[in-house]
Design an enzyme around this catalytic site. Sequence first.
Site, PDB file in Angstrom:
ATOM      1  N   GLU A   1     125.771  31.297  -0.048  1.00  0.00           N
ATOM      2  CA  GLU A   1     124.618  31.496   0.846  1.00  0.00           C
ATOM      3  C   GLU A   1     125.028  32.320   2.060  1.00  0.00           C
ATOM      4  O   GLU A   1     124.284  33.173   2.535  1.00  0.00           O
ATOM      5  CB  GLU A   1     124.062  30.144   1.263  1.00  0.00           C
ATOM      6  CG  GLU A   1     122.915  30.202   2.255  1.00  0.00           C
ATOM      7  CD  GLU A   1     123.291  29.580   3.582  1.00  0.00           C
ATOM      8  OE1 GLU A   1     123.218  30.296   4.605  1.00  0.00           O
ATOM      9  OE2 GLU A   1     123.651  28.392   3.603  1.00  0.00           O
TER      10      GLU A   1
ATOM     11  N   GLU B   1     134.223  33.967   4.624  1.00  0.00           N
ATOM     12  CA  GLU B   1     133.160  32.971   4.708  1.00  0.00           C
ATOM     13  C   GLU B   1     133.567  31.608   4.160  1.00  0.00           C
ATOM     14  O   GLU B   1     133.004  30.587   4.558  1.00  0.00           O
ATOM     15  CB  GLU B   1     131.929  33.465   3.952  1.00  0.00           C
ATOM     16  CG  GLU B   1     131.338  34.754   4.486  1.00  0.00           C
ATOM     17  CD  GLU B   1     130.872  34.628   5.921  1.00  0.00           C
ATOM     18  OE1 GLU B   1     130.375  33.549   6.300  1.00  0.00           O
ATOM     19  OE2 GLU B   1     131.000  35.614   6.672  1.00  0.00           O
TER      20      GLU B   1
END
Length: 597
Positions: free
Chosen positions: A168, A241
């Site tokens: 995401e 991330e």
Amino acid sequence: MTVSRYRLLHQYLLHSTKISCHFKMSSVSTLAFTCTPFFSAFKLPLSSSLSSSSSFSTPFSLPNPSSRRLSSTLSSIPITSSLSTPQSPTKHQLGSPIPNASVNSIHSNFKLLRSEYISEISSIANIWIHTKTNTELLSICNNDENKVFGTVLRTPPSNSYGVPHILEHSVLCGSRKYPVKEPFVELMKSSLNTFLNAFTYPDKTCYPVASCNLQDFYNLVDVYLDAVFFPRLSPDVLAQEGHHLELESVESELRYKGVVFNEMKGAFSDPERVLASLSQQLLFPDITYGVESGGDPKVIPQLTWKEFSEFHSKYYHPSNARLYFYGDDDELKRLQKADEFLQEFEQRDVSDSCVGLQQKFESPKMVSFPYPVSKDERDVRLEKKKQCMATVNWMMDEIVSMKDEELVALSILDHVMTSNSGSPLYKALIDSEFGEEVIGGGLEMDLRQMVYSIGLKGMDENSAEKLERLVLDTLKRLSEDGFSKEVIMSSLNTIEFRLRENNTGSFPRGLALMLRSMTTWLHDSDPLSPLKYENALENVKIRLNSGENVLGELIRKYFLENSHRVVVELKPDVEMEMREEMREKQELKNRRERLSK
């Protein structure tokens, strides 16, 4: 940052739903949460105050609207309402649906499966399917200038590596058409958006945008569709991330770093968030809800590039997506924009993305876990002898198998039992003095099978059994004695008022409706059912007015006779944090030794 279940988001969630999950806050705010359908979250906070920290577990809803209730003298009147039914809109209020479109007609490679006017939201709802990829698209046409678009994908994880959460974040780091590091930073600078975000749930990931400006809206749609289906994923993006090793100098120790890793480290430091997560996992030990979709910091570093990229390839495909449009823009343009991206793909079998059903337990369970506290925190708690917290949790039926009126009745029951300090279950917990504060999310309808959770924090050690007995005894008494008509009427009017008002504050109304529809649509059921309430509400009124013990029957069915129950207790452990630090240091030491060879 990570926010646990029942997190408030923008003032909308005080009005119509509960949220939870994994918020990403970097240079552009990206977040994740879970949400209940419209009829499940009409209750007041179980806690009198919300934590100001970045992570907490507190149910919430609209502030007490007692000053706006429709009746002050209720005992002598039947259970009815003077609230008006929404009037049918005129033609200009329905936005721009495709003129004369009929079922099975095809426009821009989309075939119309169903068209229906929904009076509760004064909108025409059209369900389309893409002829090449089998992607479903829900198009809601009305006069709302705050246009909304969303792409939703089923993303059920099989472990706690956090791959849905990391993905995401990662797809928002540049795409084929927008190959910049952070395109959303640029959008935030220039876009006229009213909403720009992304959500990770335990079983799905959502990418919604909203804007009142037509050109800006379709710019946002273009960026999001390109990001979802054509992201510039790489091992470097995963490292940034997700997780990577960091060494400040040759002499220093290795450290784990990464946006999601750091975020979940913070989340797991909040005991209420941990309790909520454990409660869900223990209720669903055999299916995807039994793992941590946001990622467990202990195992996030085990995620490999191969697993990461395969997850995207498997689930980020149009056949596994549900597209959503809402507002006053041209419906044909919606289909044309979607087809622009979908036409590059072919239909694929995505049945393995379906969320399975958890088999019910034959008998209830009780488990206890430690949670870390510092020595100073431990000393303070010991002085008051209030160190523990616990919840009593039930798994209920599959939401799509239940009638709408039963869902409405359960929402009324939930509100009646715990909506304020005078509510019987809430009052019984506080008056017992077993703990200092009521916790738990109450009724949740965001997962495929519903959940109910209630408990206390600030408890003495080994009080979990007493808590369970108190809750069960209170529920048994309520099932037999029932509730006064005044109390039921008050909750019914509160719920009905919020449904009709549909005031989502600064949160886009169209996004609220999208999240409602996903509670059924995600599981291959009717996406329009959660948007309707008139018939269900009226049927519940009739049954209550006839004297039927509707709420008592629900208590017996879903609580007293339901063996799928888990009591989860957390106890403070002053040495736990040190043990975890030692474990991580040893793991990093071993990795450094392997790197040196």
